[in-house]
Design an enzyme around this catalytic site. Structure first.
Site, mmCIF file in Angstrom:
data_model
loop_
_atom_site.group_PDB
_atom_site.id
_atom_site.type_symbol
_atom_site.label_atom_id
_atom_site.label_comp_id
_atom_site.label_asym_id
_atom_site.label_seq_id
_atom_site.Cartn_x
_atom_site.Cartn_y
_atom_site.Cartn_z
ATOM 1 N N SER A 228 -4.764 0.757 0.725
ATOM 2 C CA SER A 228 -4.382 -0.997 1.677
ATOM 3 C C SER A 228 -4.552 -1.962 0.444
ATOM 4 O O SER A 228 -2.963 -2.183 0.088
ATOM 5 C CB SER A 228 -5.294 -0.976 2.181
ATOM 6 O OG SER A 228 -5.348 -2.068 3.483
ATOM 7 N N LYS A 232 -0.534 -2.428 -2.048
ATOM 8 C CA LYS A 232 -0.392 -3.209 -1.692
ATOM 9 C C LYS A 232 0.274 -3.317 -3.961
ATOM 10 O O LYS A 232 1.069 -3.406 -4.380
ATOM 11 C CB LYS A 232 -0.664 -4.345 -1.146
ATOM 12 C CG LYS A 232 -0.766 -3.933 0.096
ATOM 13 C CD LYS A 232 -0.715 -4.939 1.183
ATOM 14 C CE LYS A 232 -1.685 -4.989 2.055
ATOM 15 N NZ LYS A 232 -1.425 -4.450 3.591
ATOM 16 N N TRP A 321 -1.268 -0.012 12.446
ATOM 17 C CA TRP A 321 -1.236 -1.202 11.498
ATOM 18 C C TRP A 321 -0.442 -1.383 10.766
ATOM 19 O O TRP A 321 0.464 -2.399 10.326
ATOM 20 C CB TRP A 321 -3.242 -1.709 11.420
ATOM 21 C CG TRP A 321 -3.068 -3.529 11.247
ATOM 22 C CD1 TRP A 321 -3.318 -3.530 9.669
ATOM 23 C CD2 TRP A 321 -2.564 -4.270 11.971
ATOM 24 N NE1 TRP A 321 -3.370 -5.048 9.781
ATOM 25 C CE2 TRP A 321 -3.262 -5.261 11.043
ATOM 26 C CE3 TRP A 321 -2.611 -4.520 13.360
ATOM 27 C CZ2 TRP A 321 -3.191 -6.983 11.084
ATOM 28 C CZ3 TRP A 321 -2.301 -6.503 13.260
ATOM 29 C CH2 TRP A 321 -2.986 -6.847 13.126
ATOM 30 N N HIS A 372 -7.184 4.800 8.961
ATOM 31 C CA HIS A 372 -7.175 3.913 7.700
ATOM 32 C C HIS A 372 -8.203 4.404 6.569
ATOM 33 O O HIS A 372 -9.599 3.765 7.035
ATOM 34 C CB HIS A 372 -6.447 2.882 8.094
ATOM 35 C CG HIS A 372 -6.858 1.727 7.300
ATOM 36 N ND1 HIS A 372 -5.869 1.125 7.207
ATOM 37 C CD2 HIS A 372 -7.292 0.224 6.537
ATOM 38 C CE1 HIS A 372 -5.222 0.490 5.319
ATOM 39 N NE2 HIS A 372 -6.246 -0.060 5.356
HETATM 40 C C1 GTR Z 1 -6.210 -5.887 6.601
HETATM 41 C C2 GTR Z 1 -5.014 -6.518 6.467
HETATM 42 C C3 GTR Z 1 -4.072 -4.873 5.897
HETATM 43 C C4 GTR Z 1 -4.870 -4.169 5.146
HETATM 44 C C5 GTR Z 1 -6.081 -4.377 4.745
HETATM 45 C C6 GTR Z 1 -6.884 -3.665 3.800
HETATM 46 O O1 GTR Z 1 -7.556 -6.342 7.278
HETATM 47 O O2 GTR Z 1 -4.574 -6.830 7.243
HETATM 48 O O3 GTR Z 1 -2.905 -5.274 5.517
HETATM 49 O O4 GTR Z 1 -4.218 -4.479 4.081
HETATM 50 O O5 GTR Z 1 -6.766 -5.220 5.590
HETATM 51 O O6 GTR Z 1 -7.064 -3.895 2.718
HETATM 52 O O7 GTR Z 1 -8.056 -2.761 4.617
#
Ligand code: GTR
Length: 393
Positions: A228, A232, A321, A372
């Site tokens: 996540s 990035k 998402w 996720h």
């Molecule tokens: C979320 C965010 C995502 C992602 C995520 C994470 O809230 O919107 O872009 O980075 O967190 O890091 O689990």
């Protein structure tokens, strides 16, 4: 405001493919002066151009290695993973312009690696962690999903981890501590001031600096990965630093592997909302909220910066998402640069198939069923891909 509206079209969030509006990606292989890149050699100049665009518009500018750097072994436990591995904790000390900064990383390597023997140093998976050291490595449920050291050791890999918060705290007061001690920024930051993602990625490169000095680690076979937000930053680290031998994005989504122009799931406007994560990015990125068409880049170009080195992008079916389709398509578009280097490409129109990993000679992809997460299943696919890249002697 009118232009903003006109460019934005739909302003609500969507998780429905039918609501994705037509868009045009900026051309990956066309240089600023209009010439088209046709050879692997010509790609280098385009690569440099794109790196600068990502610095200016998305992640911010951050200097490279510190003027001086050293690292110190703080502790060692040779009985980790039921006696199968050695776990070490290191501190990295950095110095630039009379300022100092330090952070830690942990390294676990299989026991019995004899650095004096040719070809015996191990490849290492380096995880950029959003969890603290306290949580990781001591809590069974977290380690099973986030950092399965036992699995990695069993499969013959070393693994290392450092914690994002030590580089730049993951909250809105992010610039209070961490790397800002070494590279201070004005308040408010300049348009191209670095954000959290760049700081975390910088940390990965410093750990790699240390790996070059640690005999048991094969520094030419280091995979950088993150989940996540960590995904990035792993992508940005792998884009900037061509010493990483494999770059892995796990469910990185918006500002990571997903195409911004699809505006599917999380968008730039959402991720940058005041109460969310503006501090991850350069302030300039704000200009593209609901104005993706104005961005000089899109995320397929970030992925292409890794070429021709091995690259893996993974998504999960329920993680809309992060836009699984946009993540795959970015990878497939980036594969043009792999083709330029004589490697296999991927077709952006290929439908996504669940639990059917793709492995070309340099590219990997899978769509895992579920949420996720960075799961053991994901790790197993990454290890399989590394086995295929780096067969054991
Ligand atoms: C979320 C965010 C995502 C992602 C995520 C994470 O809230 O919107 O872009 O980075 O967190 O890091 O689990």
């Amino acid at each position: 405001a009118e232009i903003k509206q006109a460019e934005a079209g739909r302003t609500h969030l969507t998780f429905r493919e039918a609501e994705v509006e037509p868009y045009e990606l900026p051309p990956l292989l066309k240089r600023a002066d209009g010439t088209v890149v046709e050879t692997a050699d010509e790609w280098q100049a385009r690569r440099a151009e794109l790196l600068t665009l990502f610095e200016e518009h998305v992640y911010g500018r951050l200097p490279g290695p510190p003027e001086e750097m050293s690292f110190e072994l703080l502790s060692e436990d040779m009985s980790a993973v039921d006696g199968k591995a050695t776990r070490r904790k290191y501190r990295i000390d950095c110095q630039s312009g009379g300022r100092t900064f330090d952070f830690e990383f942990h390294l676990v390597i299989p026991n019995g690696v004899d650095p004096k023997k040719v070809d015996s140093a191990v490849p290492v998976f380096l995880l950029i962690s959003h969890r603290s050291f306290k949580e990781v490595g001591r809590k069974k449920p977290i380690d099973d999903v986030l950092w399965p050291v036992d699995l990695l050791i069993e499969r013959g890999y070393g693994t290392a981890i450092f914690v994002e918060n030590q580089l730049s705290p993951d909250n809105r007061t992010a610039f209070d501590s961490g790397l800002v001690e070494l590279h201070p920024q004005s308040d408010p930051r300049p348009a191209d001031g670095w954000g959290g993602l760049a700081a975390w990625g910088w940390g990965a490169s410093r750990v790699l600096d240390c790996f070059e000095e640690i005999d048991e680690v094969d520094a030419s076979k280091v995979a950088v990965l993150g989940h996540s937000r960590g995904g990035k930053s792993a992508l940005w680290a792998g884009a900037r630093d061509d010493r990483f031998g494999l770059v892995i994005s796990n469910n990185s989504g918006c500002g990571g592997a997903a195409l911004s122009r699809r505006r599917f799931g999380e968008t730039i406007a959402v991720i940058l909302r005041e109460d969310r994560f503006p501090y991850w990015f350069a302030p300039k990125f704000q200009d593209y909220k609901d104005r993706e068409a104005g961005l000089p880049i899109d995320q397929h170009m970030l992925l292409a910066l890794v070429a021709p080195r091995p690259l893996y992008v993974a998504s999960a079916t329920e993680d809309l998402w992060a836009d699984p389709k946009g993540e795959y398509q970015a990878l497939a578009h980036a594969s043009k640069v792999y083709e330029l280097h004589g490697h296999d490409g991927l077709d952006p129109e290929r439908p996504l198939r669940v639990s059917d990993p793709i492995q070309t000679d340099r590219l990997g992809h899978h769509l895992r069923p579920g949420k996720h997460d960075l799961s053991r299943k994901d790790w197993t696919h990454y290890i399989d891909f590394a086995d295929h890249l780096w067969p054991k002697p």
